[in-house]
Design an enzyme around this catalytic site. Structure first.
Site, short mmCIF file in Angstrom:
data_model
loop_
_atom_site.label_atom_id
_atom_site.label_comp_id
_atom_site.label_asym_id
_atom_site.label_seq_id
_atom_site.Cartn_x
_atom_site.Cartn_y
_atom_site.Cartn_z
N ASP A 1 0.82 -1.21 0.00
CA ASP A 1 0.00 0.00 0.00
C ASP A 1 0.85 1.26 0.00
O ASP A 1 0.45 2.29 0.53
CB ASP A 1 -0.97 0.01 1.20
N LYS B 1 2.19 2.13 -5.19
CA LYS B 1 2.87 1.65 -6.41
C LYS B 1 2.06 1.97 -7.65
O LYS B 1 2.61 2.28 -8.69
CB LYS B 1 3.09 0.14 -6.34
N GLY C 1 -4.37 -4.01 -4.03
CA GLY C 1 -5.31 -2.92 -4.26
C GLY C 1 -4.54 -1.69 -4.67
O GLY C 1 -3.72 -1.19 -3.92
N HIS C 2 -4.76 -1.24 -5.89
CA HIS C 2 -4.13 -0.01 -6.34
C HIS C 2 -5.22 1.05 -6.44
O HIS C 2 -6.24 0.80 -7.06
CB HIS C 2 -3.62 -0.13 -7.78
N GLN D 1 1.86 -6.43 -3.60
CA GLN D 1 2.36 -6.48 -2.21
C GLN D 1 3.73 -5.79 -2.10
O GLN D 1 3.95 -4.82 -2.79
CB GLN D 1 2.41 -7.93 -1.69
P1 IMP Z 1 -2.80 -12.98 1.38
O1 IMP Z 1 -1.93 -12.33 0.35
O2 IMP Z 1 -4.27 -12.73 1.17
O3 IMP Z 1 -2.48 -14.44 1.56
O4 IMP Z 1 -2.47 -12.30 2.81
C1 IMP Z 1 -1.19 -12.48 3.43
C2 IMP Z 1 -0.73 -11.17 4.09
O5 IMP Z 1 -0.40 -10.23 3.09
C3 IMP Z 1 -1.79 -10.52 4.97
O6 IMP Z 1 -1.13 -9.90 6.06
C4 IMP Z 1 -2.38 -9.45 4.07
O7 IMP Z 1 -2.95 -8.38 4.79
C5 IMP Z 1 -1.14 -9.02 3.30
N1 IMP Z 1 -1.44 -8.45 1.99
C6 IMP Z 1 -1.79 -9.09 0.87
N2 IMP Z 1 -1.96 -8.23 -0.15
C7 IMP Z 1 -1.68 -7.01 0.33
C8 IMP Z 1 -1.63 -5.70 -0.26
O8 IMP Z 1 -1.87 -5.49 -1.44
N3 IMP Z 1 -1.30 -4.69 0.59
C9 IMP Z 1 -1.00 -4.89 1.88
N4 IMP Z 1 -1.01 -6.08 2.47
C10 IMP Z 1 -1.35 -7.13 1.70
#
Ligand code: IMP
Length: 432
Positions: free
Chosen positions: A13, A16, A40-41, A228
């Site tokens: 977040d 990017k 999420g962008h 991420q």
């Molecule tokens: P998953 O990717 O849904 O398996 O989640 C694993 C971890 O990555 C969790 O702590 C989520 O909150 C975090 N996470 C996944 N995608 C994002 C993102 O785009 N931004 C911030 N945290 C993320």
């Protein structure tokens, strides 16, 4: 011509999407190489009449908003086909042409049983949960590694698809029924769900590795956009509180099929403070009114899940680490404007772990869990900086904050974000 990688330097977040969008008109291809609709962008684009349009994207690369560029979903991505078409339809309804999109035939597909498994596993873990987005990301990557995954190309051969779903469900049905007390997924129903959009998907699908290799041979510019961030990378992040894919620069190669020798720029995006969603260690986290200030001033609520983000001070141990593992050539420091109005700005420069100073990330996870930040304190500013476009326009204390962050982060800060719109940026060194 080079391939350029964009990664997140912290826990995601960082903005990017905005940086990618900033470069959008100068690049020919924007490739998403990892993750799925857990990302999420938010991209805000100023209109000619002075208004602005806001787009929240989860799965589509943000290059979809730039007409001159081809957006690509690479082989390293896990694709939720329903979400893909929801986003395509949403953008088409707003007049955005999405026909340029290319999807790798080798990307894996998120089946409904993996969404279910993601959610029930989290519930089962209780206090040991990861805080996932519940989108089925982890179980789908696990299937890929276990060699029981479903790939995009399987959707074009019903017989093969049925055999693969049957194979995957052999074990998963047992787990779902016997461990989690759920109903066993029906093979035929799963196949039908996966095939629902297959005909519409077909025109987008190709060998994206070949497409991108040929583009580079033609001297076109390819931008590889990470989902991420560094500390959520399955290898280099705060394991196990990470996502299940490779979100660092190395992942750009495996997730796209572009070799390391063709990458010559790595841009890391860092927020001027730090945020994290989900569980896991976070040394500079704030539990007081300063944290609330950052959350409210920075609108720190997840684009994907709406969850309030955990907020804390800027941490240069982390940005130094990100510079090292990604080979960062340029940082983009986003949301500097959020800090406006704070009297004093603590910045972590090292950690204290049980009385021992650590200048670099502790190698041991339990040390990181109780690392206490060692701060240096910088004076804040009160002037509105959202209209600044030159570094010299920034108040002296804001300039000093950027320079301090740069000196401790191990790579130059080339762009500073001062507001949500595309043009709200101070460019110190052109990114291209
Ligand atoms: P998953 O990717 O849904 O398996 O989640 C694993 C971890 O990555 C969790 O702590 C989520 O909150 C975090 N996470 C996944 N995608 C994002 C993102 O785009 N931004 C911030 N945290 C993320």
């Amino acid at each position: 011509m080079p391939a350029i990688v964009i990664v997140g330097a912290q826990w995601g977040d960082e903005g990017k999407g905005k940086a990618t969008d900033h470069l959008g008109s100068q690049v020919d291809y924007v490739v998403k190489f990892n993750g799925g609709n857990n990302a999420g962008h938010t991209v805000v684009i100023g209109q000619e009449d002075g208004s602005s349009e806001k787009y929240a994207l989860h799965l589509l690369p943000s290059g979809i908003l730039t007409p001159s560029c081809t957006p690509v979903i690479g082989n390293g991505v896990v694709v939720d086909i329903d979400v893909l078409f929801e986003e395509i339809e949403g953008l088409e309804a707003r007049g955005i042409d999405t026909s340029r999109l290319k999807v790798s035939a080798n990307a894996h597909v998120i089946a409904d049983y993996n969404r279910t498994l993601d959610k029930v596993t989290e519930r089962f873990l209780g206090s040991r949960r990861i805080g996932t987005t519940g989108r089925g990301i982890g179980p789908t990557y696990a299937d890929k590694m276990n060699r029981i995954g479903i790939r995009v190309q399987d959707l074009f051969d019903e017989k093969i698809l049925t055999a693969k779903v049957e194979g995957a469900l052999e074990l998963k049905s047992q787990i779902l029924t016997k461990v989690y007390n759920r109903r066993a997924p029906d093979v035929q129903q799963t196949v039908e769900e996966l095939l629902a959009h297959a005909d519409r998907l077909a025109p987008y699908v190709c060998d994206t590795t070949l497409l991108l290799g040929q583009a580079l041979d033609r001297d076109e510019v390819v931008l590889l956009e990470a989902g991420q961030a560094t500390l959520l990378d399955v290898d280099h992040g705060t394991y196990p509180f990470v996502t299940s894919s490779s979100a660092t620069a190395g992942g750009a190669c495996t997730g796209s099929g572009i070799p390391p020798t063709r990458i010559d720029q790595v841009i890391a995006i860092a927020k001027a403070y730090t945020t994290r969603v989900g569980e896991g260690p976070f040394p500079t986290e704030l539990h007081d009114e300063s944290g609330d200030f950052l959350r409210n001033a920075g609108h720190e609520f997840g684009t994907t899940t709406g969850r309030p983000r955990r907020c804390g001070w800027f941490d240069t141990v982390i940005t130094r680490y990100a510079a090292r593992v990604n080979g960062v050539t340029d940082f983009v420091l986003t949301k500097l404007d959020t800090l406006t109005g704070l009297e004093q700005l603590p910045v972590a420069v090292a950690y204290d772990v049980d009385g021992v100073r650590h200048d670099e990330m502790p190698v041991n996870q339990s040390d990181f869990h109780h690392a206490k930040p060692i701060f240096e304190y910088l004076p804040g500013w009160t002037e509105d900086i959202s209209g600044c476009r030159d570094f010299a326009d920034l108040p002296k204390n804001a300039q000093d904050y950027v320079t301090f962050a740069e000196e401790h982060s191990g790579a130059r800060i080339s762009v500073v974000g001062v507001g949500p719109a595309r043009e709200q940026a101070v460019v110190r060194h052109a990114l291209r």
